[in-house]
Design a protein around this motif. Sequence first.
Motif, PDB file in Angstrom:
ATOM      1  N   THR A   1       3.357  -0.799  -7.635  1.00  0.00           N
ATOM      2  CA  THR A   1       2.817   0.552  -7.433  1.00  0.00           C
ATOM      3  C   THR A   1       1.299   0.557  -7.532  1.00  0.00           C
ATOM      4  N   LEU A   2       0.758  -0.111  -8.549  1.00  0.00           N
ATOM      5  CA  LEU A   2      -0.697  -0.184  -8.667  1.00  0.00           C
ATOM      6  C   LEU A   2      -1.310  -0.942  -7.489  1.00  0.00           C
ATOM      7  N   GLY A   3      -0.646  -2.021  -7.078  1.00  0.00           N
ATOM      8  CA  GLY A   3      -1.158  -2.800  -5.955  1.00  0.00           C
ATOM      9  C   GLY A   3      -1.223  -1.975  -4.690  1.00  0.00           C
ATOM     10  N   LEU A   4      -0.191  -1.182  -4.433  1.00  0.00           N
ATOM     11  CA  LEU A   4      -0.202  -0.328  -3.246  1.00  0.00           C
ATOM     12  C   LEU A   4      -1.288   0.730  -3.348  1.00  0.00           C
ATOM     13  N   SER A   5      -1.482   1.270  -4.540  1.00  0.00           N
ATOM     14  CA  SER A   5      -2.547   2.253  -4.742  1.00  0.00           C
ATOM     15  C   SER A   5      -3.918   1.644  -4.460  1.00  0.00           C
ATOM     16  N   ILE A   6      -4.138   0.401  -4.924  1.00  0.00           N
ATOM     17  CA  ILE A   6      -5.427  -0.257  -4.682  1.00  0.00           C
ATOM     18  C   ILE A   6      -5.594  -0.595  -3.217  1.00  0.00           C
ATOM     19  N   GLN A   7      -4.519  -0.998  -2.539  1.00  0.00           N
ATOM     20  CA  GLN A   7      -4.601  -1.300  -1.112  1.00  0.00           C
ATOM     21  C   GLN A   7      -5.054  -0.087  -0.322  1.00  0.00           C
TER      22      GLN A   7
ATOM     23  N   LEU B   1      10.198 -14.234  -3.780  1.00  0.00           N
ATOM     24  CA  LEU B   1      10.137 -13.614  -2.453  1.00  0.00           C
ATOM     25  C   LEU B   1       9.085 -12.511  -2.400  1.00  0.00           C
ATOM     26  N   ALA B   2       8.897 -11.802  -3.517  1.00  0.00           N
ATOM     27  CA  ALA B   2       7.876 -10.757  -3.543  1.00  0.00           C
ATOM     28  C   ALA B   2       6.474 -11.352  -3.383  1.00  0.00           C
ATOM     29  N   LEU B   3       6.239 -12.504  -4.000  1.00  0.00           N
ATOM     30  CA  LEU B   3       4.916 -13.134  -3.910  1.00  0.00           C
ATOM     31  C   LEU B   3       4.593 -13.592  -2.503  1.00  0.00           C
ATOM     32  N   VAL B   4       5.616 -14.012  -1.759  1.00  0.00           N
ATOM     33  CA  VAL B   4       5.376 -14.412  -0.362  1.00  0.00           C
ATOM     34  C   VAL B   4       5.857 -13.324   0.586  1.00  0.00           C
ATOM     35  N   GLY B   5       6.033 -12.107   0.042  1.00  0.00           N
ATOM     36  CA  GLY B   5       6.545 -11.000   0.829  1.00  0.00           C
ATOM     37  C   GLY B   5       5.798 -10.724   2.118  1.00  0.00           C
TER      38      GLY B   5
ATOM     39  N   ALA C   1       4.607  -4.761   3.435  1.00  0.00           N
ATOM     40  CA  ALA C   1       5.291  -5.648   2.495  1.00  0.00           C
ATOM     41  C   ALA C   1       5.344  -5.030   1.106  1.00  0.00           C
ATOM     42  N   ALA C   2       4.331  -4.236   0.744  1.00  0.00           N
ATOM     43  CA  ALA C   2       4.317  -3.582  -0.566  1.00  0.00           C
ATOM     44  C   ALA C   2       5.456  -2.572  -0.689  1.00  0.00           C
ATOM     45  N   VAL C   3       5.953  -2.064   0.438  1.00  0.00           N
ATOM     46  CA  VAL C   3       7.087  -1.145   0.424  1.00  0.00           C
ATOM     47  C   VAL C   3       8.403  -1.918   0.550  1.00  0.00           C
ATOM     48  N   VAL C   4       8.368  -3.043   1.267  1.00  0.00           N
ATOM     49  CA  VAL C   4       9.570  -3.860   1.430  1.00  0.00           C
ATOM     50  C   VAL C   4      10.029  -4.421   0.081  1.00  0.00           C
TER      51      VAL C   4
END
Length: 847
Positions: free
Chosen positions: A285-291, A450-454, A492-495
């Motif tokens: 969630t924080l990562g998507l906010s920063i993106q 998988l999330a890290l290489v999402g 990918a942040a939503v996937v």
Amino acid sequence: MGRPRPDRSAAMIRLALRTLRRRKGSFVATFVAMTFGAVIVMACGGLMETGIRSDVPPHRLAGAPLVVAGDQSHELPRQNPDDPEEDVESSTLVERVRLDAGLVSTLADVPGVESAVPDVAVPVLLAGAGPVEAHGWASAALRPYATTAGAAPGRGEVVLSDGHRVGDRVEVVVAGRALTFTVSGLVDSPEPLLFLADTDLERISAHPGKVDAIGLRTEPGADLGQVRHEVGEALRGTGAVVLTGDDRGLAEFAGAARASEDLIVLAGVFGGMAISIALFVVATTLGLSIQQRQRELALLRAIGTTPRQLRRMVLGEALVTSLFATTLGSFLGVPFGQWLFDRLAGRGVVPEAMVFSSGWIPMVVAVGSALLITLVAGLVAGHRAARSRPTEALADAALQRRWLSPVRLILAVLCFGGGIALFIVTIAVMTGPIAASTAGPSVLLWAVGLALVGPGVTRVLLAVFRGPVRLVAGVPGYLAALNTRTRTVRMAAVVVPVMLATGTATANIYLQTTMVAVANEAFAESLRADLVLTSSTGGLDPDLVDEVRRVPGVAAASEFAGSTVFVGAPYDDSQTEDGWPVQGISAEGAALTSAVRLSEGSLEDLRGDTVVLPVEQAATLGRGVGDGITMRMGDGAEVDVRIVGLYPAREGFETLLMPAGLVAEHTTLGLPTQILVRAEPGLSPAVLAEELGGLAPGVAVADREAVTAGYAEQQEIGAWINYLMAGMFVAYTAISVVNSLVMATAARRREFGLHRLSGATRAQVMGMMTVEALLTVAIGIVLGTLVTAATLLPFTLVTDGSVLPSGPVWIYLAVAGSATVLALGATLVTTWLALRPRPAEATVAPA
């Protein structure tokens, strides 16, 4: 003197607070993720504290300041008994440890003790009231109970709680035998009570000469601490313990100690998973906010903000949000933990008398872990923007194609390596249900990897799906294909949350359905009896089996008693702290009622102090038929037994066989719990069931299918616990899915306005977002399926040799359908709200 240097840290914190006010959407999303994470961690912390405290307030023994009971703890045998430095593991015995009745007079003579009162509980069936416990009248003084009518019971008399009248004749069923008593008195009690004369209780007890506990009433003015010390000295070497305070309740509820251990393990496992998933969700969630703020952060870098200042700003925002979120979550976690505890108590996992505790320690853990999660997530989220040069950051904000860093790659390799290692270990080492122990960490490792290489995996899958989508979906599909080509990282942040929700849900559900199916299959294979007799009081009279054998049409009948035992000597390195399950059966009729087929020895020799072992366990012990071993029974008593047979057991379901009388003697009930019956060839079990139905009062007759169904229902109780706890995490990740989709969609308000200014209609924009949502959920489900497969495949191969888990396919379809509905609902509702302003207004609105 020079000019004072401004406090840049304070300035960045103030800036962080201002940005939070202007970005309410991302603040709310992050706040919700942190709050629910703190709620789950706080609830698990409360369950763990409850297990550690084991607060079980006394009821019937409340009037005795000191209670003496058997020590339910047990030290596992040492490999080298002469080595005092060897680590010793301990466990809790599953059966009640009783005391010798001679201790009552010994303790009555201890200075400061006014009286020592024995307490014995015998389960009975009271006509019109159902199952109750019978106690001796002397133990009524331990609460104390006083008669509201009538007098104390004499021989053949009984005192009951209100609802009866003095002089009534009542029928009491004990172990399948009906006894008639006269009501001599009544006591006031909210729960059903039954008191007999102590001589009558001794007569019906399955453990004559033994007592469950001894309540000690002290002399007026006696120093309780000193009396306790004196009592402890008197008990030295007897294996008894002195209980005070709420610990006295452990003497009434002997299973509370083991339930506490189970609760600690349960809370620890799920608490650890909660922290891991919370870290994952909050970081996403924080990562998507920063993106979504890349351009803003790039501009800050362009005007001279240092990477360190940016990190402080991001951390300041995260910590301020976390402070409020964890405070709210900690308070909400208490009632949620109580709700979870009530569900567990209602299912019999823990005694209903146990008190839920959630003090300052779980709150400190919840707040501390939440702040640590926030700190780690904030560092991860702000690292990329903080380390970019201004010109690169501005370009990256427009396209954002870079996503793979050395740290990310290393962590992904470690996660995949750990998942592969667990895969191999499960197949190569694990056997039976124990193989499920690797499932929890395995699902997290594969999901995080998988999330890290999402972004990379998402890009590949988008390339596969893009062509067919453009052909099928027309203009909306064309627009969605263009958007996904340049928004891979943000998509990918939503996937990732979709993958996490579907992967954890399907993996945990199918893990439980497979475990239940395998256990039910093993039980059905071991049962050859056509009928099973059980008692409403739990135990059956040992003489009843002879009466059953005399019934016409009965080919064979065997008693059955189950418990847990430990190998005392020689050392058994395959033995765990849970011990070995043991089945007590009768030598007469065992061959026809049990599916066990011996490779050596005979079931006819299973009499007295004997045992039948699985072949592999006997090889581990270095023993064979005719050799002797020492067993520690379920109540802690040591018994020297002789091996009379060996049999090849199914891996993971190894069970020891012993005479039913020997096993029952060392159980809490003290009686066999079932009688297994085999009908004569050609005789219908239903006809034989009618003949056996009226053989003894309170005894029920069930056929093979009913017994198997009852066992399956018991298995479902254990599975239900995991369903309940896993459901929390699925709901939490589902919230993350909605959060991520709402944030990602709401941030595209300006983009939607530009689409409409260039000629696209509202319907076309809605169609485009529908296609994007379906693409997102499709990729998430594909990745979640990979996580499930990598988690379950080794377990299913080990347990039943299948590559597919046991369970209906609708479970998978329901999980996938729920993820689709969530994704479409969150996306389309947010898109519809974003399309409400006029296009020109939307293009100038802040993203």
